[in-house]
Design a protein around this motif. Structure first.
Motif, PDB file in Angstrom:
ATOM      1  N   SER A  41     -40.600 102.423  18.513  1.00 46.19           N
ATOM      2  CA  SER A  41     -41.827 101.638  18.648  1.00 46.19           C
ATOM      3  C   SER A  41     -42.779 102.304  19.626  1.00 46.19           C
ATOM      4  O   SER A  41     -42.398 103.193  20.404  1.00 46.19           O
ATOM      5  CB  SER A  41     -41.494 100.226  19.148  1.00 46.19           C
ATOM      6  OG  SER A  41     -41.014 100.275  20.481  1.00 46.19           O
ATOM      7  N   LEU A  42     -44.026 101.849  19.621  1.00 47.36           N
ATOM      8  CA  LEU A  42     -45.005 102.360  20.581  1.00 47.36           C
ATOM      9  C   LEU A  42     -44.561 102.037  22.001  1.00 47.36           C
ATOM     10  O   LEU A  42     -44.704 102.873  22.908  1.00 47.36           O
ATOM     11  CB  LEU A  42     -46.385 101.758  20.307  1.00 47.36           C
ATOM     12  CG  LEU A  42     -47.481 102.138  21.300  1.00 47.36           C
ATOM     13  CD1 LEU A  42     -47.738 103.636  21.298  1.00 47.36           C
ATOM     14  CD2 LEU A  42     -48.769 101.370  21.011  1.00 47.36           C
ATOM     15  N   ARG A  43     -44.009 100.856  22.208  1.00 49.93           N
ATOM     16  CA  ARG A  43     -43.527 100.484  23.549  1.00 49.93           C
ATOM     17  C   ARG A  43     -42.461 101.468  24.033  1.00 49.93           C
ATOM     18  O   ARG A  43     -42.470 101.899  25.193  1.00 49.93           O
ATOM     19  CB  ARG A  43     -42.965  99.058  23.487  1.00 49.93           C
ATOM     20  CG  ARG A  43     -42.120  98.627  24.694  1.00 49.93           C
ATOM     21  CD  ARG A  43     -42.948  98.514  25.947  1.00 49.93           C
ATOM     22  NE  ARG A  43     -42.158  98.039  27.074  1.00 49.93           N
ATOM     23  CZ  ARG A  43     -41.293  98.763  27.773  1.00 49.93           C
ATOM     24  NH1 ARG A  43     -41.104 100.038  27.465  1.00 49.93           N
ATOM     25  NH2 ARG A  43     -40.634  98.237  28.784  1.00 49.93           N
ATOM     26  N   GLU A  44     -41.546 101.867  23.155  1.00 51.76           N
ATOM     27  CA  GLU A  44     -40.493 102.806  23.530  1.00 51.76           C
ATOM     28  C   GLU A  44     -41.053 104.206  23.746  1.00 51.76           C
ATOM     29  O   GLU A  44     -40.623 104.925  24.658  1.00 51.76           O
ATOM     30  CB  GLU A  44     -39.404 102.808  22.463  1.00 51.76           C
ATOM     31  CG  GLU A  44     -38.603 101.507  22.433  1.00 51.76           C
ATOM     32  CD  GLU A  44     -37.764 101.359  21.182  1.00 51.76           C
ATOM     33  OE1 GLU A  44     -36.640 100.839  21.284  1.00 51.76           O
ATOM     34  OE2 GLU A  44     -38.238 101.757  20.096  1.00 51.76           O
ATOM     35  N   ARG A  45     -42.011 104.608  22.931  1.00 47.41           N
ATOM     36  CA  ARG A  45     -42.647 105.915  23.121  1.00 47.41           C
ATOM     37  C   ARG A  45     -43.400 105.949  24.446  1.00 47.41           C
ATOM     38  O   ARG A  45     -43.428 106.978  25.135  1.00 47.41           O
ATOM     39  CB  ARG A  45     -43.606 106.210  21.966  1.00 47.41           C
ATOM     40  CG  ARG A  45     -42.910 106.504  20.645  1.00 47.41           C
ATOM     41  CD  ARG A  45     -43.920 106.808  19.539  1.00 47.41           C
ATOM     42  NE  ARG A  45     -44.845 107.834  19.945  1.00 47.41           N
ATOM     43  CZ  ARG A  45     -46.163 107.670  20.012  1.00 47.41           C
ATOM     44  NH1 ARG A  45     -46.720 106.516  19.684  1.00 47.41           N
ATOM     45  NH2 ARG A  45     -46.942 108.662  20.398  1.00 47.41           N
ATOM     46  N   THR A  46     -44.010 104.815  24.807  1.00 42.63           N
ATOM     47  CA  THR A  46     -44.743 104.736  26.067  1.00 42.63           C
ATOM     48  C   THR A  46     -43.795 104.871  27.257  1.00 42.63           C
ATOM     49  O   THR A  46     -44.075 105.607  28.211  1.00 42.63           O
ATOM     50  CB  THR A  46     -45.512 103.408  26.141  1.00 42.63           C
ATOM     51  OG1 THR A  46     -46.425 103.329  25.033  1.00 42.63           O
ATOM     52  CG2 THR A  46     -46.282 103.293  27.439  1.00 42.63           C
ATOM     53  N   ALA A  47     -42.675 104.163  27.198  1.00 42.41           N
ATOM     54  CA  ALA A  47     -41.684 104.261  28.270  1.00 42.41           C
ATOM     55  C   ALA A  47     -41.142 105.680  28.374  1.00 42.41           C
ATOM     56  O   ALA A  47     -40.938 106.209  29.476  1.00 42.41           O
ATOM     57  CB  ALA A  47     -40.552 103.270  28.022  1.00 42.41           C
ATOM     58  N   ALA A  48     -40.929 106.323  27.217  1.00 45.64           N
ATOM     59  CA  ALA A  48     -40.431 107.707  27.217  1.00 45.64           C
ATOM     60  C   ALA A  48     -41.446 108.643  27.862  1.00 45.64           C
ATOM     61  O   ALA A  48     -41.077 109.557  28.618  1.00 45.64           O
ATOM     62  CB  ALA A  48     -40.123 108.143  25.789  1.00 45.64           C
ATOM     63  N   ALA A  49     -42.723 108.430  27.584  1.00 50.37           N
ATOM     64  CA  ALA A  49     -43.767 109.270  28.179  1.00 50.37           C
ATOM     65  C   ALA A  49     -43.777 109.131  29.699  1.00 50.37           C
ATOM     66  O   ALA A  49     -43.939 110.115  30.435  1.00 50.37           O
ATOM     67  CB  ALA A  49     -45.126 108.896  27.599  1.00 50.37           C
ATOM     68  N   TRP A  50     -43.624 107.908  30.165  1.00 51.78           N
ATOM     69  CA  TRP A  50     -43.591 107.681  31.614  1.00 51.78           C
ATOM     70  C   TRP A  50     -42.374 108.374  32.241  1.00 51.78           C
ATOM     71  O   TRP A  50     -42.486 108.996  33.300  1.00 51.78           O
ATOM     72  CB  TRP A  50     -43.557 106.184  31.888  1.00 51.78           C
ATOM     73  CG  TRP A  50     -43.495 105.823  33.333  1.00 51.78           C
ATOM     74  CD1 TRP A  50     -44.419 106.104  34.287  1.00 51.78           C
ATOM     75  CD2 TRP A  50     -42.435 105.115  33.985  1.00 51.78           C
ATOM     76  NE1 TRP A  50     -44.010 105.600  35.508  1.00 51.78           N
ATOM     77  CE2 TRP A  50     -42.792 104.989  35.347  1.00 51.78           C
ATOM     78  CE3 TRP A  50     -41.242 104.562  33.549  1.00 51.78           C
ATOM     79  CZ2 TRP A  50     -41.981 104.346  36.272  1.00 51.78           C
ATOM     80  CZ3 TRP A  50     -40.431 103.906  34.462  1.00 51.78           C
ATOM     81  CH2 TRP A  50     -40.804 103.814  35.812  1.00 51.78           C
ATOM     82  N   LEU A  51     -41.236 108.296  31.586  1.00 53.50           N
ATOM     83  CA  LEU A  51     -40.043 108.978  32.096  1.00 53.50           C
ATOM     84  C   LEU A  51     -40.264 110.491  32.123  1.00 53.50           C
ATOM     85  O   LEU A  51     -39.820 111.172  33.054  1.00 53.50           O
ATOM     86  CB  LEU A  51     -38.822 108.629  31.236  1.00 53.50           C
ATOM     87  CG  LEU A  51     -38.295 107.198  31.360  1.00 53.50           C
ATOM     88  CD1 LEU A  51     -37.171 106.964  30.359  1.00 53.50           C
ATOM     89  CD2 LEU A  51     -37.819 106.912  32.783  1.00 53.50           C
TER      90      LEU A  51
END
Length: 283
Positions: A41-51
């Motif tokens: 999901s976009l939410r998971e991709r966003t969290a991955a980008a932050w990591l």
């Protein structure tokens, strides 16, 4: 591990072996992984980008708008980060920009630009016809003050795109229920037709019978964008036909628009409807 995680941290802690990391996990970004085989999901991709930023970046742009509750953000939308980094992997946009402490908040445990700062960034970085639908959707999700956005602009006088932002803000309307409604509203405004009111209630003695997308109450003329759901959902289609008869019976003239319509024809039909009710275009 169901959530995205930093691979080197998992190895260092002993949570995974190198074999387990390689065999059972997908690499999302450099040193960022997630369990294999699940849709992202976009939410998971966003969290991955932050990591990927080693938890230093602040999420901005459309990804920030989505975290604030904004609709119409596609799952494959590039994730924008504010961080001092010259190289970014595919799927990320990293901007090295000034960011004050009170322009950052936290949503779902992630550092995100505030609603006003998010609006400020969207209005500066996107062309008008992309910025305003984004700003409409953000405003619909969580109302923001134009004054607060302009206050941020005053803080960052040398930032790029401020003129674009100032031109976009007066056109933001939280009554737009979809990007296509925003498109229709802008089409009519750009053609010299008066700015319409959005989400107009129509009532009879039994109560509310319709909320018109946009219109001009003085002339009892409305314009509505009919999406694909009107054609694919038979129940919705039948109700819409009944609704149209009820609205017409209340004296409204409604111009219906579909995606196949020619923009020039749409403008002409709205002009004709308004003219028939007494509106006169300015010379």
């Amino acid at each position: 591990m169901g959530e995205a995680f930093i691979g080197s941290e998992a190895l260092a802690s002993g949570a995974l072996t190198r074999h387990e990391l390689a065999r059972f996990h997908d690499r999302l970004l450099p040193d960022v992984y997630r369990a294999r085989g699940k849709p992202l999901s976009l939410r998971e991709r966003t969290a991955a980008a932050w990591l990927w930023s080693r938890r230093r970046a602040v999420i901005a742009g459309a990804a920030a708008a989505a975290l604030h509750g904004s609709q119409w953000v596609d799952g494959d939308e590039p994730v924008e980060l504010i961080w001092n980094n010259g190289r970014s992997p595919a799927g990320l946009i990293v901007r090295n920009e000034a960011l004050d402490d009170d322009e950052v908040t936290r949503v779902s445990g992630l550092p995100v630009t505030t609603v006003a700062r998010t609006a400020y960034d969207l209005g500066r970085h996107l062309p008008r016809d992309r910025a305003i639908p984004r700003l409409d959707a953000l405003s619909r999700a969580i109302c923001f003050s134009r004054e607060d956005v302009l206050l941020i602009a005053k803080r960052h006088l040398n930032a790029r795109g401020l003129r674009r932002l100032r031109e976009a803000l007066p056109l933001v309307d939280r009554g737009a229920a979809s990007p296509k409604e925003t498109w229709l509203r802008l089409l009519l405004i750009d053609a010299g037709i008066p700015v319409p009111t959005t989400q107009i209630p129509v009532q009879n003695t039994w109560g509310l019978i319709a909320m018109l997308d946009m219109g001009w109450e003085e002339f009892m003329v409305a314009a509505e964008y009919d999406g694909d759901l009107h054609r694919t959902d038979r129940g919705r289609y039948a109700w819409d036909r009944k609704r149209a008869r009820l609205v017409a019976g209340m004296g409204w003239k409604v111009v219906s628009v579909i995606k196949e319509d020619n923009p020039a024809d749409v403008i002409a039909r709205v002009r004709a409807a308004l003219t028939s009710r007494g509106w006169r275009a300015r010379d």
